[in-house]
Design a protein around this motif. Sequence first.
Motif, PDB file in Angstrom:
ATOM      1  N   ASN A 289       0.858  -0.954   0.182  1.00 46.97           N
ATOM      2  CA  ASN A 289       0.178  -0.046  -0.215  1.00 46.97           C
ATOM      3  C   ASN A 289       0.691   1.246  -0.374  1.00 46.97           C
ATOM      4  N   ASP A 290       0.637   2.189  -1.592  1.00 43.41           N
ATOM      5  CA  ASP A 290       1.152   3.462  -1.330  1.00 43.41           C
ATOM      6  C   ASP A 290       1.189   4.559  -0.325  1.00 43.41           C
ATOM      7  N   GLU A 291       0.068   4.283  -0.092  1.00 45.50           N
ATOM      8  CA  GLU A 291      -0.617   5.585   1.129  1.00 45.50           C
ATOM      9  C   GLU A 291       0.286   4.991   2.505  1.00 45.50           C
ATOM     10  N   THR A 292       0.061   4.049   3.346  1.00 46.55           N
ATOM     11  CA  THR A 292       1.061   3.326   4.597  1.00 46.55           C
ATOM     12  C   THR A 292       2.969   2.813   4.071  1.00 46.55           C
ATOM     13  N   THR A 293       3.146   3.671   2.626  1.00 46.20           N
ATOM     14  CA  THR A 293       5.078   3.558   2.818  1.00 46.20           C
ATOM     15  C   THR A 293       5.359   4.331   2.425  1.00 46.20           C
ATOM     16  N   HIS A 294       6.659   4.527   3.859  1.00 41.77           N
ATOM     17  CA  HIS A 294       6.847   5.873   3.292  1.00 41.77           C
ATOM     18  C   HIS A 294       8.351   5.702   3.421  1.00 41.77           C
ATOM     19  N   ILE A 295       9.244   6.498   3.172  1.00 45.41           N
ATOM     20  CA  ILE A 295      10.440   6.508   3.119  1.00 45.41           C
ATOM     21  C   ILE A 295      11.019   7.651   3.027  1.00 45.41           C
ATOM     22  N   THR A 296      11.811   7.551   3.950  1.00 46.23           N
ATOM     23  CA  THR A 296      12.493   9.205   4.259  1.00 46.23           C
ATOM     24  C   THR A 296      14.087   8.678   4.991  1.00 46.23           C
ATOM     25  N   PRO A 301      13.277  10.914  11.687  1.00 40.90           N
ATOM     26  CA  PRO A 301      12.136  10.468  12.799  1.00 40.90           C
ATOM     27  C   PRO A 301      11.154   9.300  11.283  1.00 40.90           C
ATOM     28  N   VAL A 302      11.835   8.226  11.603  1.00 39.90           N
ATOM     29  CA  VAL A 302      11.152   7.031  11.042  1.00 39.90           C
ATOM     30  C   VAL A 302      10.125   6.592  12.248  1.00 39.90           C
ATOM     31  N   PRO A 303       8.772   5.743  11.799  1.00 36.39           N
ATOM     32  CA  PRO A 303       7.782   5.299  12.917  1.00 36.39           C
ATOM     33  C   PRO A 303       7.655   3.949  12.763  1.00 36.39           C
ATOM     34  N   PHE A 304       7.712   3.932  13.815  1.00 36.24           N
ATOM     35  CA  PHE A 304       7.545   1.574  13.656  1.00 36.24           C
ATOM     36  C   PHE A 304       7.173   1.409  15.200  1.00 36.24           C
ATOM     37  N   LEU A 305       5.967   0.821  15.163  1.00 31.05           N
ATOM     38  CA  LEU A 305       5.727  -0.064  16.116  1.00 31.05           C
ATOM     39  C   LEU A 305       5.599   0.941  17.417  1.00 31.05           C
ATOM     40  N   GLY A 306       4.553   2.120  17.488  1.00 33.21           N
ATOM     41  CA  GLY A 306       4.553   2.452  18.150  1.00 33.21           C
ATOM     42  C   GLY A 306       6.022   3.287  18.502  1.00 33.21           C
ATOM     43  N   TYR A 307       6.740   3.766  17.953  1.00 30.81           N
ATOM     44  CA  TYR A 307       8.374   4.517  18.386  1.00 30.81           C
ATOM     45  C   TYR A 307       8.668   5.353  17.511  1.00 30.81           C
ATOM     46  N   GLU A 308       9.651   6.054  17.587  1.00 33.31           N
ATOM     47  CA  GLU A 308      11.011   6.044  16.184  1.00 33.31           C
ATOM     48  C   GLU A 308      11.716   6.125  16.259  1.00 33.31           C
ATOM     49  N   PHE A 309      12.721   5.658  15.641  1.00 30.67           N
ATOM     50  CA  PHE A 309      14.545   5.819  15.308  1.00 30.67           C
ATOM     51  C   PHE A 309      14.464   6.452  14.701  1.00 30.67           C
ATOM     52  N   ARG A 310      16.203   6.984  14.687  1.00 35.16           N
ATOM     53  CA  ARG A 310      16.679   8.026  13.910  1.00 35.16           C
ATOM     54  C   ARG A 310      17.956   7.633  14.345  1.00 35.16           C
ATOM     55  N   LYS A 311      18.879   8.790  12.534  1.00 30.91           N
ATOM     56  CA  LYS A 311      19.942   8.450  13.194  1.00 30.91           C
ATOM     57  C   LYS A 311      20.806   9.447  13.828  1.00 30.91           C
ATOM     58  N   TYR A 312      21.441   9.690  14.933  1.00 23.79           N
ATOM     59  CA  TYR A 312      22.213  10.357  15.487  1.00 23.79           C
ATOM     60  C   TYR A 312      23.540  10.788  14.934  1.00 23.79           C
ATOM     61  N   ASN A 313      24.286  11.882  14.448  1.00 22.14           N
ATOM     62  CA  ASN A 313      25.894  11.567  14.413  1.00 22.14           C
ATOM     63  C   ASN A 313      26.617  12.362  15.495  1.00 22.14           C
ATOM     64  N   ARG A 314      27.581  11.611  15.832  1.00 24.48           N
ATOM     65  CA  ARG A 314      28.505  12.522  17.013  1.00 24.48           C
ATOM     66  C   ARG A 314      29.659  13.246  16.574  1.00 24.48           C
ATOM     67  N   ILE A 315      29.383  14.381  17.226  1.00 25.84           N
ATOM     68  CA  ILE A 315      30.405  15.611  16.412  1.00 25.84           C
ATOM     69  C   ILE A 315      32.060  14.703  16.878  1.00 25.84           C
ATOM     70  N   ARG A 316      31.674  14.798  17.838  1.00 24.98           N
ATOM     71  CA  ARG A 316      33.365  14.083  18.638  1.00 24.98           C
ATOM     72  C   ARG A 316      33.801  13.037  17.779  1.00 24.98           C
ATOM     73  N   THR A 317      33.504  11.891  17.649  1.00 25.81           N
ATOM     74  CA  THR A 317      33.375  10.436  16.963  1.00 25.81           C
ATOM     75  C   THR A 317      33.509  10.505  15.785  1.00 25.81           C
ATOM     76  N   HIS A 318      32.376  11.381  15.410  1.00 23.57           N
ATOM     77  CA  HIS A 318      32.028  11.311  13.752  1.00 23.57           C
ATOM     78  C   HIS A 318      31.323   9.350  13.219  1.00 23.57           C
ATOM     79  N   LYS A 319      30.796   8.923  14.184  1.00 21.42           N
ATOM     80  CA  LYS A 319      29.950   7.981  14.614  1.00 21.42           C
ATOM     81  C   LYS A 319      28.839   7.960  14.821  1.00 21.42           C
TER      82      LYS A 319
END
Length: 460
Positions: A289-296, A301-319
């Motif tokens: 279903n295109d309406e419920t499929t999200h590309i980001t 933030p990406v919604p999944f199972l009631g949470y949101e997850f995302r990538k955070y970049n650490r400035i000092r370690t570059h990780k």
Amino acid sequence: MLTPILKGVMNMAKDPFQQLDVIRNASLKGKIITDCYRLMYNKKLWFKAYTELYPNARNMLAKRTKAASLHGPVLKGIDDIIEQLKAGTFYFESVSRAHFPKINGKQQIVQAPNFKDTLVQEVIKIILENVFEPIFSNNSHGLREGSCCHTALSQIKNTWHGITWCMAVNLESFYEQMDHTVLLKLISKKINDRRFLLIIQNALTCGVLKTRMRQKTFSCTPQSCMLSSVLANIYLHELDLFMDNTQRIKYVRYTGSFVVGIVGSKQMTYEKKNDIMCFLHESLNLNLNDETTHITHLNRPVPFLGYEFRKYNRIRTHKSTIQLEIPKTKIVKFANEKGYGNVDNFKIVHRKKLVNNSELEILNTYNTELRAIANYYKLANNYHQLNSLFYLAQSSFIKTIANKRRSTSSKVFSNMKKHKQGSLCLVGTDKQGNEKIQQFVKLKDLPKYKHVNGSRFICP
């Protein structure tokens, strides 16, 4: 096919659980399983199914050694079912089916099989789980023993390194779209037992009762069906295999919802989406279903199972690290649904439906609700955001008790604080008649991290 030696071991083993162990090991080694139907002749397997359906019966069986300790009608019913299976005369009855509205405006199908059919489904489920669980993908977390929403989220947090783009997919109405013909073909890849396959087919196609007329079913496995969990995972195991063999991606699935992490560009993500759409349509007769499929991009933030997850970049370690967060909308929604009030403007509401309960019952209601949501969101990096919800709930609790006592919130607050410094408490009695102080739960007093398996809180 099983080797003659393996067949001999299974036939010699009177204990059905030894036979199930043989089946698990054979399945793990890639062998085709036979003799599943004959396994259903063993009473011990039915006792196991009965105690799975009715946990209180497990205590009864533990206290008494004789099988006759089960209720007489239950034993008679099991004996009758086994005789019907041996004679080939057992058939599932048509079920009553009801449609209940979901929050999103759509409907969920719930069916109500009788006790006999429910028990048979549970026995079939036990056998199917022992055949298929050993070969299921580690990326599949839904409706499996030892797996839950938390294991799926933990896998994302701990292993999604280097991901740039993400696709979140929800196969809406998945249970209603499952094709029986496709499902039976998938089961027959691992099980070569005509009678066992026929009884599963009968369970799937026995039909529904609608206006007292029987209607045959060709698709759909309602979520309330005993077999729905294992059948759903068998059906989507083909998708798991397809994704496991796809290069440069990460993949995590929980029943009909899954996320795909891409090490590459946005264009590559859309190409993967088309590949998945083609596979679902051609191999499983499912549509994405295109309406419920999200590309980001994973910076968002990406919604999944009631949470949101995302990538955070650490400035000092570059990780970069993956962080799990509680969406603000979930906290607002939870407060509104429970009747605490409004988190945004802190408008407090007393709960009229609880006023006629005892004060301890009211306290336990609030504590149970708050422990549940805190337990579910214990993996979140912004776990502290629940403090506002807890404070609102506490104020709602005080206002509810004040309404019950026909008093004021300030008087109730002062009265409850006198039992224990810094805590809202009520005094009750235990079974021995001794006084026992019970306090309103605080977020800081709850353990943030526990073992991730076995969470019973439904994804918000």
